[in-house]
Enzyme design. Structure first.
Site, PDB file in Angstrom:
ATOM      1  N   TRP A 130       0.852  -1.192   0.000  1.00 29.39           N
ATOM      2  CA  TRP A 130       0.000   0.000   0.000  1.00 29.39           C
ATOM      3  C   TRP A 130       0.892   1.248   0.000  1.00 29.39           C
ATOM      4  CZ3 TRP A 130      -2.072   2.645   4.887  1.00 29.39           C
ATOM      5  CH2 TRP A 130      -2.936   3.700   4.548  1.00 29.39           C
ATOM      6  N   ASP A 211      -1.798  -6.176   8.519  1.00 30.43           N
ATOM      7  CA  ASP A 211      -2.646  -5.025   8.208  1.00 30.43           C
ATOM      8  C   ASP A 211      -3.943  -5.585   7.636  1.00 30.43           C
ATOM      9  OD1 ASP A 211      -3.810  -2.676   7.550  1.00 30.43           O
ATOM     10  OD2 ASP A 211      -2.293  -2.015   6.120  1.00 30.43           O
ATOM     11  N   LYS A 246     -13.537   0.101   5.005  1.00 33.64           N
ATOM     12  CA  LYS A 246     -14.132  -0.544   3.821  1.00 33.64           C
ATOM     13  C   LYS A 246     -15.288  -1.455   4.205  1.00 33.64           C
ATOM     14  CE  LYS A 246     -10.709   1.276   1.523  1.00 33.64           C
ATOM     15  NZ  LYS A 246      -9.436   1.158   2.111  1.00 33.64           N
TER      16      LYS A 246
HETATM   17  N1  PMP Z   1      -4.059  -0.496   4.984  1.00 37.54           N
HETATM   18  C1  PMP Z   1      -4.364  -0.739   3.710  1.00 37.54           C
HETATM   19  C2  PMP Z   1      -3.729  -1.889   3.015  1.00 37.54           C
HETATM   20  C3  PMP Z   1      -5.259   0.100   3.034  1.00 37.54           C
HETATM   21  O1  PMP Z   1      -5.543  -0.148   1.757  1.00 37.54           O
HETATM   22  C4  PMP Z   1      -5.828   1.176   3.731  1.00 37.54           C
HETATM   23  C5  PMP Z   1      -6.817   2.101   3.077  1.00 37.54           C
HETATM   24  N2  PMP Z   1      -6.641   2.399   1.776  1.00 37.54           N
HETATM   25  C6  PMP Z   1      -5.478   1.377   5.059  1.00 37.54           C
HETATM   26  C7  PMP Z   1      -4.597   0.517   5.661  1.00 37.54           C
HETATM   27  C8  PMP Z   1      -5.983   2.539   5.874  1.00 37.54           C
HETATM   28  O2  PMP Z   1      -7.309   2.599   6.023  1.00 37.54           O
HETATM   29  P1  PMP Z   1      -8.036   3.754   6.856  1.00 37.54           P
HETATM   30  O3  PMP Z   1      -8.779   4.563   5.863  1.00 37.54           O
HETATM   31  O4  PMP Z   1      -8.930   2.995   7.785  1.00 37.54           O
HETATM   32  O5  PMP Z   1      -7.016   4.535   7.572  1.00 37.54           O
END
Ligand code: PMP
Length: 396
Positions: A130, A211, A246
């Site tokens: 990410w 994660d 999500k």
């Molecule tokens: N980890 C991953 C792999 C993600 O794709 C995301 C969101 N795009 C997050 C963490 C963070 O999510 P949040 O919006 O809850 O901070």
């Protein structure tokens, strides 16, 4: 003094969204930004969330701070759906947890706890990973390292290379894994591969850090948690950053949980106290609203059933779109080159296009993706899939 700062370019993903918004072409398609979208192109509020919010507003008597570790119903509910009802780490009280602002906030708090435990902690992340992992966790002070994960040319995991890299890790080193729906590749470990990672973690003594931002969007709420649950049974210590952005559609409510599985219940209490203290240094107290919604849903059988149904519908739609896109691409390209898309999971896959091909998709066809050619599958619909597949074929 502020005049010493220089301006930064806009985030490339957000730039793609803005360019698409400003494009007058009625056939335009946005496959850029990473949020779920339904067939109408909306990111809907879950019905279970609407109902939970109504109940919370009706019963609300105060806006006083929540406690430093956060909403206890949220923590109880999330750890239950994460580990499963009867997991020994819950029965043994070996779970430390602190509510955090989103999965990002959870990652940041957990980085802090790893650094307090050991000031020179190395964190190994997948290549690719990410886009915010390295900036966020590196800025927190962790020594960021990378292991091979996905072969973009072969559209497959580089599992052997990953295993070789993990064989070199040892006690005091931390390995970040995506619980499911790997962002950006969509390529997940099979159960057998997770078991190999479990063997390596046991043999080598490194600490797994999961994660978990897409729970329920891959294969199902229980199947997606296979890796977490298996590792929590096998290794003495495990770290998990959980996001409800999500799978509850709560993006802007910043709803996440920082979790440690510790060797003993006493150490879990210590980890919780440390995490609450780190949160205090960063932002003092967690936000209430998103966590109270998740807590309300997970404490109520009917709301839980309604939410589970909505997650299932979301997952089925994503996996159906994957099958549809790979079939359409087989037709437009006359090859099986894109079959892999159907087998990947979550919001994202790579098309394997060059930045120039991505640019041509944008300028010639008004199909918007980010330069790495990562697509958000949820931007596809039954109505636009043919156009998207023809467009991709036209730049090959
Ligand atoms: N980890 C991953 C792999 C993600 O794709 C995301 C969101 N795009 C997050 C963490 C963070 O999510 P949040 O919006 O809850 O901070």
């Amino acid at each position: 003094m502020l005049e010493k700062l220089s301006p930064l370019p806009p985030d490339p993903i957000l730039g793609t969204t803005v360019a698409c918004r400003n494009d007058p072409n009625p056939d335009k398609v946005d496959l850029g930004v990473g949020v779920y979208k339904d067939a109408g192109g909306n990111t809907p509020v879950f019905e279970a969330v609407v109902e939970a919010e109504a109940r919370i507003l009706a019963a609300q008597t105060t806006k006083a701070y929540v406690s430093p570790p956060g909403d206890s119903r949220f923590i109880e509910g999330v750890t239950r759906i994460l580990f499963g009802e009867d997991h020994p780490v819950l029965a043994d009280g070996r779970v430390g947890a602190v509510q955090a602002p989103g999965g990002s906030g959870a990652l940041r708090v957990l980085a802090g706890v790893l650094l307090r435990a050991q000031a020179d902690t190395e964190l190994w992340v997948s290549t690719p990973t990410w886009g915010n992992h390295i900036p966020l966790l590196g800025a927190a002070g962790l020594d960021m390292q990378q292991y091979p994960y996905y072969d973009r040319g072969a559209h497959a995991l580089s599992f052997d290379a990953m295993v070789e890299a993990l064989k070199q890790r040892g006690p005091g080193e931390v390995v970040l894994l995506h619980g499911c729906c790997h962002n950006p590749s969509g390529a997940d470990l099979t159960r057998e591969q997770w078991d190999v990672v479990g063997d390596l973690a046991e043999e080598r003594g490194f600490t797994p850090f999961i994660d978990f931002a897409y729970h329920g969007l891959g294969e199902g709420l229980d199947d997606d948690a296979y890796g977490v649950r298996m590792l929590a049974r096998r290794v003495p210590e495990l770290i998990v950053a959980y996001s409800a952005s999500k799978n509850f559609g709560l993006y802007r409510e910043r709803t996440g949980l920082a979790i440690t599985v510790d060797a003993t219940a006493e150490q879990a209490a210590t980890a919780t106290s440390q995490m609450a203290n780190i949160a205090r240094e960063l932002y003092s107290m967690p936000p209430a609203h998103g966590a109270s919604i998740v807590g309300e849903i997970l404490a109520d059988v009917e709301l839980t059933a309604s939410w589970t149904g909505e997650v299932t519908a979301m997952r089925d739609r994503l996996n159906g779109l994957r099958a549809l896109l790979s079939r359409s691409l087989a037709e437009t390209t006359g090859t099986d080159e894109f079959d892999y898309i159907a087998g990947e999971r979550g919001l994202f896959s790579f098309l394997g296009l060059s930045p120039e091909q991505v640019q041509r998709l944008q300028s010639e066809r008004s199909v918007y993706l980010i330069p790495s050619s990562r697509i958000n599958v949820a931007g596809i619909t039954e109505a636009n899939v043919g156009y998207v597949a023809e467009s991709i074929a036209s730049v090959l």
